[in-house]
Write a protein that holds these residues in place. Sequence first.
Motif, PDB file in Angstrom:
ATOM      1  N   TRP A 184       4.770   5.171  -1.123  1.00  0.00           N
ATOM      2  CA  TRP A 184       4.255   3.599  -0.939  1.00  0.00           C
ATOM      3  C   TRP A 184       3.148   3.496  -2.294  1.00  0.00           C
ATOM      4  O   TRP A 184       3.493   2.568  -3.058  1.00  0.00           O
ATOM      5  CB  TRP A 184       3.414   3.668   0.086  1.00  0.00           C
ATOM      6  CG  TRP A 184       4.165   3.482   1.268  1.00  0.00           C
ATOM      7  CD1 TRP A 184       4.418   4.731   2.068  1.00  0.00           C
ATOM      8  CD2 TRP A 184       4.965   2.448   2.131  1.00  0.00           C
ATOM      9  NE1 TRP A 184       5.190   4.410   3.109  1.00  0.00           N
ATOM     10  CE2 TRP A 184       5.539   3.118   3.148  1.00  0.00           C
ATOM     11  CE3 TRP A 184       5.109   1.336   1.638  1.00  0.00           C
ATOM     12  CZ2 TRP A 184       6.555   2.279   3.713  1.00  0.00           C
ATOM     13  CZ3 TRP A 184       5.782   0.174   2.564  1.00  0.00           C
ATOM     14  CH2 TRP A 184       6.447   0.950   3.664  1.00  0.00           C
ATOM     15  N   SER A 185       2.334   4.475  -2.749  1.00  0.00           N
ATOM     16  CA  SER A 185       1.320   4.204  -3.715  1.00  0.00           C
ATOM     17  C   SER A 185       2.166   4.334  -5.058  1.00  0.00           C
ATOM     18  O   SER A 185       1.581   3.681  -6.008  1.00  0.00           O
ATOM     19  CB  SER A 185       0.405   5.101  -3.579  1.00  0.00           C
ATOM     20  OG  SER A 185       0.725   6.520  -3.850  1.00  0.00           O
ATOM     21  N   SER A 186       3.432   4.903  -5.152  1.00  0.00           N
ATOM     22  CA  SER A 186       4.174   5.054  -6.219  1.00  0.00           C
ATOM     23  C   SER A 186       4.964   3.850  -6.595  1.00  0.00           C
ATOM     24  O   SER A 186       5.933   3.667  -7.571  1.00  0.00           O
ATOM     25  CB  SER A 186       5.275   6.232  -6.436  1.00  0.00           C
ATOM     26  OG  SER A 186       6.014   6.472  -5.349  1.00  0.00           O
ATOM     27  N   GLY A 187       5.110   2.724  -5.513  1.00  0.00           N
ATOM     28  CA  GLY A 187       5.799   1.648  -5.731  1.00  0.00           C
ATOM     29  C   GLY A 187       7.219   1.586  -5.131  1.00  0.00           C
ATOM     30  O   GLY A 187       8.141   0.658  -5.660  1.00  0.00           O
ATOM     31  N   GLN A 188       7.713   2.856  -4.642  1.00  0.00           N
ATOM     32  CA  GLN A 188       9.230   2.837  -4.290  1.00  0.00           C
ATOM     33  C   GLN A 188       9.617   1.830  -3.012  1.00  0.00           C
ATOM     34  O   GLN A 188      10.622   1.827  -2.856  1.00  0.00           O
ATOM     35  CB  GLN A 188       9.171   4.295  -3.815  1.00  0.00           C
ATOM     36  CG  GLN A 188       9.077   5.247  -4.794  1.00  0.00           C
ATOM     37  CD  GLN A 188       9.391   6.848  -4.251  1.00  0.00           C
ATOM     38  OE1 GLN A 188      10.467   7.266  -3.713  1.00  0.00           O
ATOM     39  NE2 GLN A 188       8.586   7.748  -4.676  1.00  0.00           N
ATOM     40  N   HIS A 189       8.268   1.528  -2.437  1.00  0.00           N
ATOM     41  CA  HIS A 189       8.687   0.579  -1.345  1.00  0.00           C
ATOM     42  C   HIS A 189       8.286  -0.853  -1.496  1.00  0.00           C
ATOM     43  O   HIS A 189       8.321  -1.824  -0.676  1.00  0.00           O
ATOM     44  CB  HIS A 189       8.098   1.175   0.123  1.00  0.00           C
ATOM     45  CG  HIS A 189       8.836   2.180   0.422  1.00  0.00           C
ATOM     46  ND1 HIS A 189       9.983   2.724   0.881  1.00  0.00           N
ATOM     47  CD2 HIS A 189       8.169   3.574   0.278  1.00  0.00           C
ATOM     48  CE1 HIS A 189      10.024   3.756   1.040  1.00  0.00           C
ATOM     49  NE2 HIS A 189       8.977   4.750   0.860  1.00  0.00           N
ATOM     50  N   GLU A 237      -3.440  11.109  -0.279  1.00  0.00           N
ATOM     51  CA  GLU A 237      -2.322  10.426  -0.336  1.00  0.00           C
ATOM     52  C   GLU A 237      -2.160   9.107   0.774  1.00  0.00           C
ATOM     53  O   GLU A 237      -1.916   8.321   0.431  1.00  0.00           O
ATOM     54  CB  GLU A 237      -1.406  11.403  -0.202  1.00  0.00           C
ATOM     55  CG  GLU A 237      -1.114  12.157  -1.518  1.00  0.00           C
ATOM     56  CD  GLU A 237       0.040  13.175  -1.243  1.00  0.00           C
ATOM     57  OE1 GLU A 237       0.440  13.694  -2.265  1.00  0.00           O
ATOM     58  OE2 GLU A 237       0.331  13.547  -0.073  1.00  0.00           O
ATOM     59  N   PHE A 238      -2.804   9.591   2.034  1.00  0.00           N
ATOM     60  CA  PHE A 238      -2.964   8.506   2.922  1.00  0.00           C
ATOM     61  C   PHE A 238      -3.727   7.358   2.727  1.00  0.00           C
ATOM     62  O   PHE A 238      -3.355   6.239   2.712  1.00  0.00           O
ATOM     63  CB  PHE A 238      -3.399   9.126   4.160  1.00  0.00           C
ATOM     64  CG  PHE A 238      -3.634   7.918   5.364  1.00  0.00           C
ATOM     65  CD1 PHE A 238      -2.326   7.442   6.198  1.00  0.00           C
ATOM     66  CD2 PHE A 238      -4.901   7.528   5.646  1.00  0.00           C
ATOM     67  CE1 PHE A 238      -2.555   6.524   7.057  1.00  0.00           C
ATOM     68  CE2 PHE A 238      -4.876   6.538   6.624  1.00  0.00           C
ATOM     69  CZ  PHE A 238      -3.882   6.051   7.225  1.00  0.00           C
ATOM     70  N   THR A 239      -4.927   7.565   2.016  1.00  0.00           N
ATOM     71  CA  THR A 239      -5.927   6.520   1.945  1.00  0.00           C
ATOM     72  C   THR A 239      -5.308   5.842   0.611  1.00  0.00           C
ATOM     73  O   THR A 239      -5.514   4.731   0.426  1.00  0.00           O
ATOM     74  CB  THR A 239      -7.254   6.936   1.321  1.00  0.00           C
ATOM     75  OG1 THR A 239      -7.330   7.871   0.485  1.00  0.00           O
ATOM     76  CG2 THR A 239      -7.836   7.853   2.853  1.00  0.00           C
ATOM     77  N   TYR A 248      -2.828   0.724  -1.115  1.00  0.00           N
ATOM     78  CA  TYR A 248      -1.899   0.044  -1.948  1.00  0.00           C
ATOM     79  C   TYR A 248      -1.141  -0.847  -1.173  1.00  0.00           C
ATOM     80  O   TYR A 248      -0.968  -2.207  -1.726  1.00  0.00           O
ATOM     81  CB  TYR A 248      -0.808   1.152  -2.458  1.00  0.00           C
ATOM     82  CG  TYR A 248       0.248   0.654  -3.165  1.00  0.00           C
ATOM     83  CD1 TYR A 248       0.065   0.561  -4.821  1.00  0.00           C
ATOM     84  CD2 TYR A 248       1.382   0.041  -2.538  1.00  0.00           C
ATOM     85  CE1 TYR A 248       0.978   0.160  -5.607  1.00  0.00           C
ATOM     86  CE2 TYR A 248       2.499  -0.286  -3.563  1.00  0.00           C
ATOM     87  CZ  TYR A 248       2.304  -0.344  -4.982  1.00  0.00           C
ATOM     88  OH  TYR A 248       3.311  -0.945  -5.751  1.00  0.00           O
ATOM     89  N   VAL A 249      -0.958  -0.794   0.072  1.00  0.00           N
ATOM     90  CA  VAL A 249      -0.156  -1.611   0.913  1.00  0.00           C
ATOM     91  C   VAL A 249      -0.965  -2.947   0.989  1.00  0.00           C
ATOM     92  O   VAL A 249      -0.417  -4.061   0.760  1.00  0.00           O
ATOM     93  CB  VAL A 249       0.270  -1.081   2.076  1.00  0.00           C
ATOM     94  CG1 VAL A 249       0.739  -1.889   3.174  1.00  0.00           C
ATOM     95  CG2 VAL A 249       1.428   0.112   2.097  1.00  0.00           C
TER      96      VAL A 249
END
Length: 345
Positions: free
Chosen positions: A130-135, A184-186, A191-192
């Motif tokens: 998610w934080s890398s923009g894959q979604h 990674e969760f936070t 990001y979302v």
Amino acid sequence: MSSRSRRPSLAVALAVVLAFLTSFLPAGTASAGLASTGGASHGNASAVARPAARPLVDRVEFGAFVEGMQDDPSRLRAFESKIGQRARIASYYYGYGDVFPAAPERLFADGGRRKVLVSWDMGPTRFAEWSSGQHDSYLDQIAAAASTYPHTLYVRPWPEMNGDWQTFQPTADGAQPHGGTYREFTQAWRYVVTYLQSRGADNLRWVFNPTADTYAETTRVRAIWPGAAYVDVLGLDGFNWGKDSSWGRWRSFRQIFQRQYRKLTALHPRAPVWICEVSSKEPRVNDGAPTSRAHDKASWVQAMLANRSMPRIKALIWFNADKERDWRVDSSRDALRAVRRGLAR
């Protein structure tokens, strides 16, 4: 004349006026009043009694998830008829790939007269994706749908994320198949929220929703807290499972929620707390756990609605399903009667 030399004269004048006024009061009244005032003026907070918290039923919006309601909305109406009250919050579930807000939210919102809460299971993915923009393309669909939705929608991503039964539980080593580390969760949460807000989805409200469980294998909420700027509502899920053949015990509403409530509210000074899922087993019925005559669901419900602790709880959402236990509000005639009477006050 200087202001310093005027102060004694003013004090004397006030004393004379006070003496004149108190001469009309019954004996002892003035001294009691002055003692009370003097205590408060010195910041003696213990001398001022705090108002008692209101019973839970008098300060919450009561809502429900009703099994099958997304496919058949009339089930929510049937639930409302059973309890004799309108559900103020409709709650149900989405998974990865589902795009919302959509037609069900418009229906259940009833023109904005009912709040809608959706659980958003983000697996099978990992936080870092998610934080890398894959979604991002998926998030763009959510943002577009939100832009045409005329009401507020409450969303709880990764619900019960701290539970060790979740494949997306954040852990220190990130070993869960659809999870990752605490950091990674936070990062994914922030990001979302930031991504959707930047694209106009400002009618989404974000519910940080761990389970009420705090045993050793659960993740500490402080370790995965994304920050108050990224959370609108504090959510908790908890159930009275009763005693099984090898584990568990009968627990009151307060015993289920009190400890995690304290941990959660310490992270955010203002956000309301919603009990997003709650129910009790029916101890008089063998519904997966042995029957027990020592307890009854009706009394459990009565005690829950009368509870005066945890004053920041503002919503209570009943989990109405026959699943691991018979969580339904009408699992017995007495249980349903307790709910109806409690909500009717």
